[in-house]
Motif scaffolding. Structure first.
Motif, PDB file in Angstrom:
ATOM      1  N   PRO A 130       0.849  -1.207   0.000  1.00  0.00           N
ATOM      2  CA  PRO A 130       0.000   0.000   0.000  1.00  0.00           C
ATOM      3  C   PRO A 130       0.877   1.248   0.000  1.00  0.00           C
ATOM      4  O   PRO A 130       1.944   1.269   0.597  1.00  0.00           O
ATOM      5  CB  PRO A 130      -0.789  -0.120   1.311  1.00  0.00           C
ATOM      6  CG  PRO A 130      -0.765  -1.570   1.657  1.00  0.00           C
ATOM      7  CD  PRO A 130       0.542  -2.091   1.135  1.00  0.00           C
ATOM      8  N   ARG A 131       0.425   2.280  -0.690  1.00  0.00           N
ATOM      9  CA  ARG A 131       1.218   3.513  -0.790  1.00  0.00           C
ATOM     10  C   ARG A 131       0.303   4.730  -0.666  1.00  0.00           C
ATOM     11  O   ARG A 131      -0.900   4.644  -0.886  1.00  0.00           O
ATOM     12  CB  ARG A 131       2.031   3.542  -2.078  1.00  0.00           C
ATOM     13  CG  ARG A 131       1.201   3.600  -3.333  1.00  0.00           C
ATOM     14  CD  ARG A 131       2.075   3.461  -4.593  1.00  0.00           C
ATOM     15  NE  ARG A 131       1.346   3.713  -5.810  1.00  0.00           N
ATOM     16  CZ  ARG A 131       0.569   2.860  -6.433  1.00  0.00           C
ATOM     17  NH1 ARG A 131       0.385   1.647  -5.940  1.00  0.00           N
ATOM     18  NH2 ARG A 131      -0.055   3.196  -7.542  1.00  0.00           N
ATOM     19  N   GLN A 132       0.908   5.846  -0.312  1.00  0.00           N
ATOM     20  CA  GLN A 132       0.190   7.106  -0.134  1.00  0.00           C
ATOM     21  C   GLN A 132       0.544   8.027  -1.289  1.00  0.00           C
ATOM     22  O   GLN A 132       1.709   8.193  -1.632  1.00  0.00           O
ATOM     23  CB  GLN A 132       0.613   7.749   1.202  1.00  0.00           C
ATOM     24  CG  GLN A 132      -0.259   8.874   1.672  1.00  0.00           C
ATOM     25  CD  GLN A 132      -1.571   8.390   2.283  1.00  0.00           C
ATOM     26  OE1 GLN A 132      -1.637   7.341   2.880  1.00  0.00           O
ATOM     27  NE2 GLN A 132      -2.616   9.170   2.098  1.00  0.00           N
ATOM     28  N   ASP A 133      -0.467   8.638  -1.917  1.00  0.00           N
ATOM     29  CA  ASP A 133      -0.253   9.627  -2.967  1.00  0.00           C
ATOM     30  C   ASP A 133      -1.053  10.866  -2.582  1.00  0.00           C
ATOM     31  O   ASP A 133      -2.247  10.965  -2.870  1.00  0.00           O
ATOM     32  CB  ASP A 133      -0.702   9.061  -4.319  1.00  0.00           C
ATOM     33  CG  ASP A 133      -0.467  10.035  -5.476  1.00  0.00           C
ATOM     34  OD1 ASP A 133       0.349  10.966  -5.313  1.00  0.00           O
ATOM     35  OD2 ASP A 133      -1.106   9.859  -6.540  1.00  0.00           O
ATOM     36  N   GLY A 134      -0.402  11.810  -1.859  1.00  0.00           N
ATOM     37  CA  GLY A 134      -1.107  13.000  -1.345  1.00  0.00           C
ATOM     38  C   GLY A 134      -2.092  12.575  -0.271  1.00  0.00           C
ATOM     39  O   GLY A 134      -1.729  11.923   0.700  1.00  0.00           O
ATOM     40  N   ASP A 135      -3.386  12.908  -0.462  1.00  0.00           N
ATOM     41  CA  ASP A 135      -4.435  12.519   0.486  1.00  0.00           C
ATOM     42  C   ASP A 135      -5.010  11.136   0.180  1.00  0.00           C
ATOM     43  O   ASP A 135      -5.948  10.701   0.842  1.00  0.00           O
ATOM     44  CB  ASP A 135      -5.587  13.529   0.444  1.00  0.00           C
ATOM     45  CG  ASP A 135      -5.215  14.866   1.057  1.00  0.00           C
ATOM     46  OD1 ASP A 135      -4.213  14.904   1.795  1.00  0.00           O
ATOM     47  OD2 ASP A 135      -5.927  15.849   0.809  1.00  0.00           O
ATOM     48  N   THR A 136      -4.477  10.465  -0.830  1.00  0.00           N
ATOM     49  CA  THR A 136      -5.051   9.202  -1.298  1.00  0.00           C
ATOM     50  C   THR A 136      -4.188   8.021  -0.900  1.00  0.00           C
ATOM     51  O   THR A 136      -2.984   8.003  -1.150  1.00  0.00           O
ATOM     52  CB  THR A 136      -5.220   9.227  -2.835  1.00  0.00           C
ATOM     53  OG1 THR A 136      -6.043  10.341  -3.182  1.00  0.00           O
ATOM     54  CG2 THR A 136      -5.863   7.954  -3.341  1.00  0.00           C
ATOM     55  N   LEU A 137      -4.815   7.026  -0.272  1.00  0.00           N
ATOM     56  CA  LEU A 137      -4.167   5.757   0.053  1.00  0.00           C
ATOM     57  C   LEU A 137      -4.502   4.795  -1.072  1.00  0.00           C
ATOM     58  O   LEU A 137      -5.673   4.630  -1.429  1.00  0.00           O
ATOM     59  CB  LEU A 137      -4.701   5.211   1.385  1.00  0.00           C
ATOM     60  CG  LEU A 137      -4.260   3.797   1.749  1.00  0.00           C
ATOM     61  CD1 LEU A 137      -2.754   3.741   1.991  1.00  0.00           C
ATOM     62  CD2 LEU A 137      -5.016   3.302   2.976  1.00  0.00           C
ATOM     63  N   ILE A 138      -3.481   4.150  -1.643  1.00  0.00           N
ATOM     64  CA  ILE A 138      -3.692   3.223  -2.759  1.00  0.00           C
ATOM     65  C   ILE A 138      -3.387   1.816  -2.265  1.00  0.00           C
ATOM     66  O   ILE A 138      -2.290   1.535  -1.789  1.00  0.00           O
ATOM     67  CB  ILE A 138      -2.804   3.590  -3.969  1.00  0.00           C
ATOM     68  CG1 ILE A 138      -3.143   5.012  -4.435  1.00  0.00           C
ATOM     69  CG2 ILE A 138      -2.976   2.579  -5.090  1.00  0.00           C
ATOM     70  CD1 ILE A 138      -2.241   5.549  -5.511  1.00  0.00           C
ATOM     71  N   VAL A 139      -4.389   0.938  -2.374  1.00  0.00           N
ATOM     72  CA  VAL A 139      -4.253  -0.461  -1.980  1.00  0.00           C
ATOM     73  C   VAL A 139      -4.382  -1.305  -3.244  1.00  0.00           C
ATOM     74  O   VAL A 139      -5.387  -1.212  -3.945  1.00  0.00           O
ATOM     75  CB  VAL A 139      -5.347  -0.857  -0.961  1.00  0.00           C
ATOM     76  CG1 VAL A 139      -5.224  -2.306  -0.565  1.00  0.00           C
ATOM     77  CG2 VAL A 139      -5.284   0.049   0.263  1.00  0.00           C
TER      78      VAL A 139
END
Length: 131
Positions: free
Chosen positions: A68-77
């Motif tokens: 999982p990674r963070q892109d700004g305010d968005t968590l990507i799973v």
């Protein structure tokens, strides 16, 4: 010289006072409590949060499952699956975006305060102390 016949005797007198107290009820009061209620408006800023979830379909072969990674305010799973050919495929990504909203609110509240009321009893019901 003064002779005994010329001698005048003056008696010394001392007055003494003795005070006695008698307890006499002269007045009476009654104490009662009263609750007063008044209304006030409380103003406060409430913070509310919201999550937006988007599924992004993908069909990419990958060597291992992405973390999982963070892109700004968005968590990507990342969602992966194994297929018959024993290779991993990135099927889709779930994008979870957090947002917040502040809203000022006014709420009327009831506040109560207790107070003591002291009332004088009627004087005609009391003994005078003189009988």
């Amino acid at each position: 010289m003064i002779s005994d016949a010329d001698e005048v005797r003056v008696p010394l007198v001392e007055e003494r006072v003795q005070v006695e107290k008698v307890e006499v009820e002269t007045d009476r009061v009654r104490v009662r409590t009263v609750v007063d209620e008044h209304f006030e408006t409380i103003e406060q800023v409430l913070q509310t949060g919201r999550l937006d979830v988007r599924n992004i379909p993908l069909d990419q072969e990958v060597a291992e499952a992405p973390a999982p990674r963070q892109d700004g305010d968005t968590l990507i799973v990342s969602i992966v699956e194994e297929r018959l050919v024993k290779r991993l495929f990135l099927v889709e990504e779930v994008h979870i975006t957090q947002s917040s909203h502040a809203e000022a609110v006014s709420v009327p509240v009831s506040l109560r305060r207790m107070r003591a009321v002291v009332e004088q009893d009627a004087a005609d019901s009391l003994p005078t102390g003189r009988e």
